[in-house]
Design an enzyme around this catalytic site. Structure first.
Site, PDB file in Angstrom:
ATOM      1  N   GLY A 190      -2.907  -4.600 -11.450  1.00  0.00           N
ATOM      2  CA  GLY A 190      -2.530  -3.285 -11.938  1.00  0.00           C
ATOM      3  C   GLY A 190      -2.851  -3.058 -13.404  1.00  0.00           C
ATOM      4  CB  CYS A 228      -0.923   0.015   1.210  1.00  0.00           C
ATOM      5  SG  CYS A 228      -2.007   1.475   1.264  1.00  0.00           S
TER       6      CYS A 228
END
Length: 312
Positions: free
Chosen positions: A201, A102
């Site tokens: 992603g 993160c």
């Protein structure tokens, strides 16, 4: 506990954990469109160690969501150990996941997320602590590049441990959520991952999903942002077909989502639903006009009125 990861058909399709987004209602929506595995919002191990109630409420789920995974974040191996015990006993998910990637500053300041992912020694301690305190399969999520450490180096450091799945976000920490996605960085992890390798992603449609699977050599995909306005992306990938919902179909989806939110959180949950409604109408004619109305709803009746009055 059975390792469900090894029993999934490929490509494995997983809803990524997103804070403030992947609550039970949205997880159920994505499940209905073919997500094989869903992951909770990030849960703080520090919070679980000190005050469990709110976090446990956030992690509650419905049986239809299984296989369901709880993702943990933090920095203290002992707190991870305690959290793993609590989650295993009180939530009873199908698996646990550790966040090592993160990029949000307030998470990094705690030594968690990408900060933990940049500390190979402590990261290993954390993985060991969780494995020693749960019988659920463990997965991890990390970045392709993180403060000088590649995903390949990171997973090589853990290659001897029984990790059931590894999800690699193809962006570097510096790239955040919108920079270049490098599938070759994911492929480089292949020989060090004994379980399932998931690519994450930049997956926003069938074309990008197919390209990512081919270039990353992954066993499946973990999709987050690409599912926000189009949760049916999982169905597109599974069926290998582009899907465009009609206004009638999209209306039914919005109403179904609203009803799930009210069932789980009461009328107050509709405040949180507003952002989903805005995402759903993205790209539609007069989207700005209807979005202004949708972000002000206070009831399901409001939503039904807006939908019925909207002329496509």
């Amino acid at each position: 506990m059975v390792n469900f990861w090894s029993q999934l058909s490929k490509p494995i399709l997983v809803l990524a954990p997103l804070a403030g987004v992947t609550d039970s209602a949205f997880r159920q929506i994505c499940k209905s469109y073919g997500a094989q595995v869903v992951v909770s919002e990030m849960a703080s191990v520090a919070a679980l160690d000190h005050d469990q109630r709110k976090t446990l409420e956030m992690l509650a789920f419905q049986p239809i969501e299984r296989p369901y995974i709880v993702q943990l974040f933090g920095s203290d191996p002992q707190q991870f150990a305690v959290a793993a015990q609590i989650i295993t006993e009180k939530i009873q998910p199908d698996g646990l996941d550790i966040n090592f990637g993160c990029p949000v500053p307030k998470i990094i300041k705690q030594g968690a997320g990408a900060a933990l992912g940049a500390d190979l020694s402590r990261a290993r301690e954390v993985v060991r602590a969780v494995l020693d305190n749960t019988d659920r399969p463990l997965s991890i999520k990390l970045r392709a590049f993180n403060q000088g450490i590649s995903a390949q180096q990171f997973v090589a450091n853990l290659a001897d441990l029984p990790i059931a799945a590894v999800a690699v976000h193809g962006r570097s920490l510096a790239a955040g959520f919108s920079g270049f996605v490098d599938p070759t960085a994911i492929a480089a992890c292949r020989s060090y991952v004994n379980g399932q390798l998931l690519a994450n992603g930049g997956i926003i449609d069938l074309f990008s999903a197919q390209a990512m699977l081919a270039a990353s050599q992954a066993d499946g995909l973990m999709i987050g942002q690409g599912a926000l306005s189009r949760p049916w992306i999982f169905q597109e990938i599974a069926q290998q077909v582009n899907i465009n919902l009609s206004w009638s179909e999209l209306s039914q989806l919005m109403l179904r989502h609203a009803k799930l939110v009210v069932e789980n959180k009461g009328q107050a949950g509709l405040m949180e639903l507003r952002k989903f409604l805005a995402w759903y109408v993205k790209g539609w004619p007069q989207a700005k006009k209807i979005r202004q109305q949708l972000v002000a709803i206070k009831s399901i009746a409001d939503l039904e009125t807006i939908i019925s009055n909207f002329c496509v």
